[in-house]
Design an enzyme around this catalytic site. Structure first.
Site, PDB file in Angstrom:
ATOM      1  N   GLU A   1       0.246  -2.469   7.434  1.00  0.00           N
ATOM      2  CA  GLU A   1      -1.022  -2.914   6.791  1.00  0.00           C
ATOM      3  C   GLU A   1      -0.772  -4.524   7.112  1.00  0.00           C
ATOM      4  O   GLU A   1      -0.038  -5.150   5.761  1.00  0.00           O
ATOM      5  CB  GLU A   1      -1.753  -2.757   5.726  1.00  0.00           C
ATOM      6  CG  GLU A   1      -2.379  -1.134   6.146  1.00  0.00           C
ATOM      7  CD  GLU A   1      -2.921  -0.234   5.249  1.00  0.00           C
ATOM      8  OE1 GLU A   1      -3.166   0.578   5.131  1.00  0.00           O
ATOM      9  OE2 GLU A   1      -3.462  -1.248   3.298  1.00  0.00           O
TER      10      GLU A   1
ATOM     11  N   CYS B   1      -2.652 -12.390   5.683  1.00  0.00           N
ATOM     12  CA  CYS B   1      -1.312 -11.210   4.450  1.00  0.00           C
ATOM     13  C   CYS B   1      -0.874 -10.313   5.303  1.00  0.00           C
ATOM     14  O   CYS B   1      -0.877  -9.386   5.699  1.00  0.00           O
ATOM     15  CB  CYS B   1      -2.510 -10.919   3.415  1.00  0.00           C
ATOM     16  SG  CYS B   1      -0.917  -9.875   2.108  1.00  0.00           S
TER      17      CYS B   1
ATOM     18  N   CYS C   1       7.914   0.251   0.347  1.00  0.00           N
ATOM     19  CA  CYS C   1       8.590  -0.679  -0.470  1.00  0.00           C
ATOM     20  C   CYS C   1       9.528   0.439  -2.211  1.00  0.00           C
ATOM     21  O   CYS C   1       9.048   2.109  -1.929  1.00  0.00           O
ATOM     22  CB  CYS C   1       6.939  -1.425  -1.840  1.00  0.00           C
ATOM     23  SG  CYS C   1       8.202  -2.823  -2.557  1.00  0.00           S
TER      24      CYS C   1
ATOM     25  N   CYS D   1       6.138  -0.842  -8.607  1.00  0.00           N
ATOM     26  CA  CYS D   1       5.340  -1.730  -8.828  1.00  0.00           C
ATOM     27  C   CYS D   1       4.497  -0.496  -9.675  1.00  0.00           C
ATOM     28  O   CYS D   1       3.312  -0.397  -9.234  1.00  0.00           O
ATOM     29  CB  CYS D   1       5.085  -2.820  -8.162  1.00  0.00           C
ATOM     30  SG  CYS D   1       6.485  -3.724  -9.083  1.00  0.00           S
TER      31      CYS D   1
ATOM     32  N   CYS E   1       0.938  -1.354  -7.964  1.00  0.00           N
ATOM     33  CA  CYS E   1       1.079  -1.952  -6.340  1.00  0.00           C
ATOM     34  C   CYS E   1       0.621  -0.429  -5.670  1.00  0.00           C
ATOM     35  O   CYS E   1       1.381   0.710  -6.266  1.00  0.00           O
ATOM     36  CB  CYS E   1       1.856  -1.912  -6.393  1.00  0.00           C
ATOM     37  SG  CYS E   1       1.587  -3.144  -4.820  1.00  0.00           S
TER      38      CYS E   1
ATOM     39  N   CYS F   1      -5.742  -7.616  -3.436  1.00  0.00           N
ATOM     40  CA  CYS F   1      -4.202  -7.718  -3.865  1.00  0.00           C
ATOM     41  C   CYS F   1      -3.749  -6.572  -4.444  1.00  0.00           C
ATOM     42  O   CYS F   1      -4.480  -5.696  -5.514  1.00  0.00           O
ATOM     43  CB  CYS F   1      -3.739  -9.095  -5.285  1.00  0.00           C
ATOM     44  SG  CYS F   1      -2.857  -8.861  -5.414  1.00  0.00           S
TER      45      CYS F   1
END
Length: 364
Positions: free
Chosen positions: A110, A123, A130, A134, A137, A355
C-alpha cells in the site's frame, strides 16, 4: 493477508523452455554497454536507456523514441521491465488517497497520497508485510513476505506523483518511508531507491524532502551515519521507557533505549541530519506527565523535534487514542521545556489509510 495468485503450471513435455529475460532496470550500465557492442550499437545508447528509465520513468522500451526501432525490438526480446501497477484505489473524505499497488509477482503493498494546502506527501512501502510485530500496527500482524527492490519503491513515488498532479494539480513535495515494512531491514534497496529519486540522472529530488522512519534498529542507524546520508531520519519511539516500549514494540528487547540513544548520537555526529521522534499517545498507557517527562529526557541527547501522532485503532489491537485534553497537556508539558512539538491529526482514517492502519486484506 497479501493477495497472491499462483500461476498455472503447464506441461513442458516436448516444449523448449524460453530463456528467461533479464530485468532491464537491474542491469548495470557496463552490462548494457556490452549488450550495445554485441548489437553493433554505440555504447552511449546505454546512457540513453538509463535516462528513459530513471529520468523519464518509462516502463516500455517501445516508448524510448530516440533508440533505433531494431534496437528497441532487440531489447524487448531479451529484457523485461517489471513496473508496479495500481490495483486498488480509495479516496478519503479528507482527500487522502490510498493505493493497493501490485508487484510483478502479484503481491500487493500500500501507498498513500496525503494532501494539504501546502504539501503533497507520498507515504511509500519498503517491504511486503513486516517482521517486527509492533502491537499497535496493522502491518505488524502480517508476515514479512519479501523486500521491495529499489525500482518498486521508485515506482510508488512516480505513481503517487501522477495522482497528485491529476487530483490536485500539484506535484509531490515530500516522501516518507512510513508505509508497510521496516526500511532499515531493506537497507540496500531503500538507499538505492533514494539515490534514484535524488540523483540528477534520476528524479532530481532534494534528499531533505525525504524522511525514512525506523522502529529502531540501532546498528543500522549507525550505518546510516557511516554512509553520511542526507535524508531525514524519524524514530518511531512511542515510549521512552524500556518496560513500556518492550510491550508494544518487541524490537526494543534487542535495541534498548540506551542502544538507540547512542546510535542517534552517532548518526547526528556523522550527518548533522534532522531527527524526529514519532510518539503515539495511547489512552492510559503512555499519556501521563511522567511519560512526557521521560520523553523530554530522551530528547536531550540529540537535537530533535517530536511529532505527537493521533492513534488509529485496528481490530487486532486493544489500544485506543488518548482523549484530546490529555494529549494537549502532554504536548504543552514538552513545549514548556523547549521541545519542538507538532501534533499530527490523522488523515484517511475512513479508508484505513492512516498511520498504523496499512495492511493488505483479502476481501474475498
Amino acid at each position: 493477508m497479501e493477495m497472491s495468485v499462483k500461476p498455472k503450471i503447464a506441461s513442458s513435455v516436448g516444449v523448449a523452455k524460453p530463456a528467461a529475460k533479464k530485468d532491464l532496470r537491474k542491469t548495470a550500465v557496463a552490462d548494457l554497454q556490452a549488450f550495445m557492442t554485441a548489437q553493433g550499437q554505440p555504447a552511449f545508447r546505454a546512457k540513453q536507456i538509463q535516462e528513459w528509465l530513471w529520468k523519464k520513468s518509462v516502463t516500455d522500451v517501445a516508448a524510448m523514441s530516440n533508440l533505433p526501432q531494431t534496437l528497441r525490438e532487440q531489447l524487448a526480446e531479451q529484457f523485461d521491465i517489471l513496473p508496479v501497477t495500481i490495483a486498488q484505489q480509495q479516496k478519503s473524505n479528507d482527500g487522502t488517497i490510498k493505493l493497493g499497488l501490485q508487484l510483478h509477482d502479484k503481491h500487493l503493498v500500500e501507498g498513500v497520497l496525503i494532501p494539504t494546502e501546502t504539501r503533497m506527501t507520498a507515504c511509500v512501502s519498503s517491504q511486503v508485510g513486516c517482521s517486527l510485530t509492533c502491537k499497535f500496527c496493522a502491518t505488524g500482524y502480517m508476515d514479512r513476505v519479501r523486500n521491495l527492490d529499489a525500482a518498486e519503491i521508485y515506482d510508488q513515488v512516480v505513481l503517487i506523483d501522477r495522482l497528485a498532479k491529476q487530483n490536485y494539480n500539484m506535484p509531490l513535495t515530500n516522501i516518507v518511508y512510513m508505509g508497510m515494512g521496516e526500511p532499515l531491514l531493506n537497507y540496500a534497496n531503500v538507499l538505492e531507491s533514494i539515490r534514484l529519486i535524488t540523483s540528477p540522472e534520476g528524479l532530481g529530488w532534494s534528499p531533505k524532502r525525504i524522511t525514512v522512519s525506523t522502529a529502531g534498529i540501532a546498528k543500522m542507524i549507525r550505518k546510516l551515519g557511516d554512509d553520511k546520508v542526507k535524508f531525514n531520519l524519524a524514530l518511531s519511539l512511542h515510549a521512552a521507557n524500556d518496560e513500556k516500549r518492550n510491550q508494544i514494540m518487541p524490537i526494543n528487547e534487542s535495541n534498548s533505549l540506551v542502544a538507540l540513544r547512542d546510535a542517534l548520537k552517532y548518526f547526528y555526529a556523522k550527518t548533522k541530519g534532522e531527527i524526529t521522534f514519532e510518539y503515539i499517545v495511547f489512552y492510559k498507557f503512555n499519556d501521563t506527565l511522567q511519560d512526557a517527562e521521560e520523553l523530554y529526557q530522551f530528547t536531550k541527547h540529540v537535537p530533535v523535534k517530536v511529532n505527537i501522532i493521533e492513534y488509529n485503532p485496528i481490530s487486532e489491537a486493544q489500544y485506543v487514542n488518548t482523549d484530546p485534553q490529555t494529549l494537549d497537556k502532554f504536548a504543552a508539558y514538552l513545549e514548556k521545556r523547549g521541545v519542538v512539538v507538532n501534533v499530527r491529526r490523522s488523515r484517511g482514517k475512513d479508508i484505513d489509510a492512516a498511520c498504523g492502519q496499512l495492511a493488505i486484506r483479502n476481501k474475498n
